[in-house]
Design a protein around this motif. Sequence first.
Motif, PDB file in Angstrom:
ATOM      1  N   LYS A  80       0.845  -1.190   0.000  1.00 41.53           N
ATOM      2  CA  LYS A  80       0.000   0.000   0.000  1.00 41.53           C
ATOM      3  C   LYS A  80       0.888   1.249   0.000  1.00 41.53           C
ATOM      4  N   PRO A  81       0.625   2.197  -0.898  1.00 40.40           N
ATOM      5  CA  PRO A  81       1.419   3.426  -0.931  1.00 40.40           C
ATOM      6  C   PRO A  81       1.208   4.259   0.340  1.00 40.40           C
ATOM      7  N   ALA A  82       2.252   4.977   0.725  1.00 41.90           N
ATOM      8  CA  ALA A  82       2.167   5.827   1.914  1.00 41.90           C
ATOM      9  C   ALA A  82       3.147   6.981   1.796  1.00 41.90           C
ATOM     10  N   THR A  83       2.814   8.066   2.466  1.00 41.29           N
ATOM     11  CA  THR A  83       3.656   9.256   2.451  1.00 41.29           C
ATOM     12  C   THR A  83       3.580   9.926   3.816  1.00 41.29           C
ATOM     13  N   ALA A  84       4.410  10.954   4.045  1.00 45.52           N
ATOM     14  CA  ALA A  84       4.447  11.597   5.356  1.00 45.52           C
ATOM     15  C   ALA A  84       4.681  13.104   5.218  1.00 45.52           C
ATOM     16  N   PHE A  85       4.233  13.843   6.236  1.00 42.89           N
ATOM     17  CA  PHE A  85       4.386  15.300   6.273  1.00 42.89           C
ATOM     18  C   PHE A  85       4.487  15.718   7.731  1.00 42.89           C
ATOM     19  N   GLY A  86       4.951  16.955   7.984  1.00 40.53           N
ATOM     20  CA  GLY A  86       5.116  17.342   9.373  1.00 40.53           C
ATOM     21  C   GLY A  86       5.535  18.778   9.580  1.00 40.53           C
ATOM     22  N   SER A  87       5.887  19.097  10.822  1.00 38.08           N
ATOM     23  CA  SER A  87       6.325  20.448  11.157  1.00 38.08           C
ATOM     24  C   SER A  87       7.288  20.416  12.325  1.00 38.08           C
ATOM     25  N   ALA A  88       8.087  21.472  12.411  1.00 37.15           N
ATOM     26  CA  ALA A  88       9.009  21.650  13.531  1.00 37.15           C
ATOM     27  C   ALA A  88       9.031  23.134  13.888  1.00 37.15           C
ATOM     28  N   GLY A  89       9.668  23.448  14.998  1.00 37.72           N
ATOM     29  CA  GLY A  89       9.705  24.834  15.446  1.00 37.72           C
ATOM     30  C   GLY A  89      10.488  25.747  14.528  1.00 37.72           C
ATOM     31  N   ASN A  90      11.527  25.220  13.901  1.00 36.14           N
ATOM     32  CA  ASN A  90      12.314  26.028  12.977  1.00 36.14           C
ATOM     33  C   ASN A  90      12.754  25.168  11.797  1.00 36.14           C
ATOM     34  N   LEU A  91      13.362  25.790  10.812  1.00 40.88           N
ATOM     35  CA  LEU A  91      13.632  25.130   9.536  1.00 40.88           C
ATOM     36  C   LEU A  91      14.506  23.893   9.698  1.00 40.88           C
ATOM     37  N   HIS A  92      15.449  23.932  10.642  1.00 35.79           N
ATOM     38  CA  HIS A  92      16.336  22.788  10.847  1.00 35.79           C
ATOM     39  C   HIS A  92      16.074  22.125  12.201  1.00 35.79           C
ATOM     40  N   GLY A  93      14.793  22.083  12.577  1.00 31.30           N
ATOM     41  CA  GLY A  93      14.414  21.544  13.876  1.00 31.30           C
ATOM     42  C   GLY A  93      14.083  20.066  13.877  1.00 31.30           C
ATOM     43  N   GLY A  94      14.427  19.355  12.801  1.00 29.74           N
ATOM     44  CA  GLY A  94      14.204  17.919  12.784  1.00 29.74           C
ATOM     45  C   GLY A  94      13.166  17.427  11.805  1.00 29.74           C
TER      46      GLY A  94
END
Length: 204
Positions: free
Chosen positions: A114-128
């Motif tokens: 099954k195809p899958a993908t991911a997305f997200g956020s962090a506090g700053n651009l290089h925050g992980g």
Amino acid sequence: MTINPKIAVIYYSATGTVHQLAQAVVEGAQKAGAEVRLLRAPELAPDEAVDSRPEWRAHVEATRDIPTVTHDDLRWADAYALGTPTRFGNVAAQLKQVIDGTGGLWAQGVFVDKPATAFGSAGNLHGGNESTLLALYNTLHHWGSLIVSPGFTDPVVYAANGNPYGTTHATSAGAPGENILEAARYQGARLAGVTARLLAGSRV
């Protein structure tokens, strides 16, 4: 014959950023013809922690009507989009608990191919952001799923800070701008398109 893939967009969001990205992924997938369920991971933090940040409490209250993900949702879906904020460069505990509870489904082969993908956020651009998405993709390797990252396959990826692993946002810049949301819509549409082609092939 028209193929309308079933996609589960599963996310955790404390104060709303990942929620906004998830909604954009839903929009993109729906526009590409998918049937989509927007599902959230249950909140694990105690009330004292949630109440310590008014924006956290406000988001919890505002999203109570969004159903929490169940194993039936995971069986139902032809594909998955997983979203999480970064926690020390890794997946938030709320989404990780959902993942950790899928051992029985994994043993049954529910996630295979099954195809899958991911997305997200962090506090700053290089925050992980990148390490968090890569951590999520480790799970997808174990599931036997097919990773569908956006890659550098469309100009909208470059316009959204050029993350080929998945759409991400740095909350230090404020709410996600239209460039970020458009990249998330593209990611949802790409997932829907790839899934539809795979399903069409499986029915030949």
